[in-house]
Scaffold this motif. Sequence first.
Motif, PDB file in Angstrom:
ATOM      1  N   GLU A 147       0.836  -1.207   0.000  1.00 46.02           N
ATOM      2  CA  GLU A 147       0.000   0.000   0.000  1.00 46.02           C
ATOM      3  C   GLU A 147       0.869   1.254   0.000  1.00 46.02           C
ATOM      4  O   GLU A 147       0.579   2.212  -0.721  1.00 46.02           O
ATOM      5  CB  GLU A 147      -0.939  -0.004   1.209  1.00 46.02           C
ATOM      6  N   GLU A 148       1.948   1.255   0.767  1.00 46.80           N
ATOM      7  CA  GLU A 148       2.868   2.399   0.765  1.00 46.80           C
ATOM      8  C   GLU A 148       3.487   2.583  -0.613  1.00 46.80           C
ATOM      9  O   GLU A 148       3.617   3.705  -1.105  1.00 46.80           O
ATOM     10  CB  GLU A 148       3.982   2.197   1.799  1.00 46.80           C
ATOM     11  N   TYR A 149       3.869   1.495  -1.243  1.00 44.76           N
ATOM     12  CA  TYR A 149       4.464   1.551  -2.574  1.00 44.76           C
ATOM     13  C   TYR A 149       3.475   2.143  -3.586  1.00 44.76           C
ATOM     14  O   TYR A 149       3.839   2.956  -4.420  1.00 44.76           O
ATOM     15  CB  TYR A 149       4.893   0.147  -3.010  1.00 44.76           C
ATOM     16  N   ARG A 150       2.229   1.734  -3.498  1.00 43.73           N
ATOM     17  CA  ARG A 150       1.191   2.236  -4.418  1.00 43.73           C
ATOM     18  C   ARG A 150       0.942   3.728  -4.236  1.00 43.73           C
ATOM     19  O   ARG A 150       0.556   4.410  -5.182  1.00 43.73           O
ATOM     20  CB  ARG A 150      -0.114   1.480  -4.205  1.00 43.73           C
ATOM     21  N   ARG A 151       1.129   4.206  -3.043  1.00 43.87           N
ATOM     22  CA  ARG A 151       0.853   5.622  -2.760  1.00 43.87           C
ATOM     23  C   ARG A 151       2.002   6.537  -3.182  1.00 43.87           C
ATOM     24  O   ARG A 151       1.814   7.748  -3.237  1.00 43.87           O
ATOM     25  CB  ARG A 151       0.590   5.825  -1.269  1.00 43.87           C
ATOM     26  N   ARG A 152       3.170   5.974  -3.445  1.00 39.58           N
ATOM     27  CA  ARG A 152       4.299   6.809  -3.843  1.00 39.58           C
ATOM     28  C   ARG A 152       4.050   7.447  -5.209  1.00 39.58           C
ATOM     29  O   ARG A 152       3.497   6.797  -6.100  1.00 39.58           O
ATOM     30  CB  ARG A 152       5.577   5.978  -3.929  1.00 39.58           C
ATOM     31  N   PRO A 153       4.471   8.678  -5.369  1.00 38.89           N
ATOM     32  CA  PRO A 153       4.338   9.331  -6.681  1.00 38.89           C
ATOM     33  C   PRO A 153       5.186   8.598  -7.726  1.00 38.89           C
ATOM     34  O   PRO A 153       6.188   7.966  -7.398  1.00 38.89           O
ATOM     35  CB  PRO A 153       4.876  10.740  -6.451  1.00 38.89           C
ATOM     36  N   GLU A 154       4.806   8.722  -8.975  1.00 33.32           N
ATOM     37  CA  GLU A 154       5.510   8.064 -10.078  1.00 33.32           C
ATOM     38  C   GLU A 154       6.989   8.435 -10.102  1.00 33.32           C
ATOM     39  O   GLU A 154       7.823   7.636 -10.488  1.00 33.32           O
ATOM     40  CB  GLU A 154       4.866   8.433 -11.416  1.00 33.32           C
ATOM     41  N   ALA A 155       7.343   9.626  -9.701  1.00 29.82           N
ATOM     42  CA  ALA A 155       8.737  10.077  -9.744  1.00 29.82           C
ATOM     43  C   ALA A 155       9.636   9.265  -8.826  1.00 29.82           C
ATOM     44  O   ALA A 155      10.833   9.150  -9.061  1.00 29.82           O
ATOM     45  CB  ALA A 155       8.835  11.561  -9.365  1.00 29.82           C
ATOM     46  N   ASP A 156       9.078   8.678  -7.765  1.00 29.28           N
ATOM     47  CA  ASP A 156       9.868   7.898  -6.819  1.00 29.28           C
ATOM     48  C   ASP A 156      10.137   6.470  -7.312  1.00 29.28           C
ATOM     49  O   ASP A 156      10.960   5.781  -6.764  1.00 29.28           O
ATOM     50  CB  ASP A 156       9.155   7.802  -5.467  1.00 29.28           C
ATOM     51  N   THR A 157       9.433   6.013  -8.317  1.00 27.13           N
ATOM     52  CA  THR A 157       9.581   4.623  -8.758  1.00 27.13           C
ATOM     53  C   THR A 157      10.725   4.427  -9.707  1.00 27.13           C
ATOM     54  O   THR A 157      11.329   5.230 -10.245  1.00 27.13           O
ATOM     55  CB  THR A 157       8.288   4.103  -9.414  1.00 27.13           C
TER      56      THR A 157
END
Length: 105
Positions: free
Chosen positions: A95-105
Amino acid sequence: MAQPDDMFGDDDYPAYTMGRAAEITGASQDFLRRLDELKLIAPSRSAGGHRRYSRYQLRLAARAREMVDQGTPLEAACRIIILEDQLEEARRQNEEYRRRPEADT
């Protein structure tokens, strides 16, 4: 070391003696020792070497006692609880991963 005000809200702070933990969970002290042996919970130790339990550990112990009272073998109950805990942590991380903005991936 945590300040006293911080300890009240900390589920991981080892605040409870074995006697108090047994009283709260409705389990025997021997039962709590077995949970330690089976690696469900690893209580902290006081300066004198006495086991100290956190609220989180007491919840796990109470769940194990409940399952054993319903007929589940202790070893199986511990394994189930460990797996449930791991699954919950994986879900939280996902869930934390899904909430991260695209720029963080």
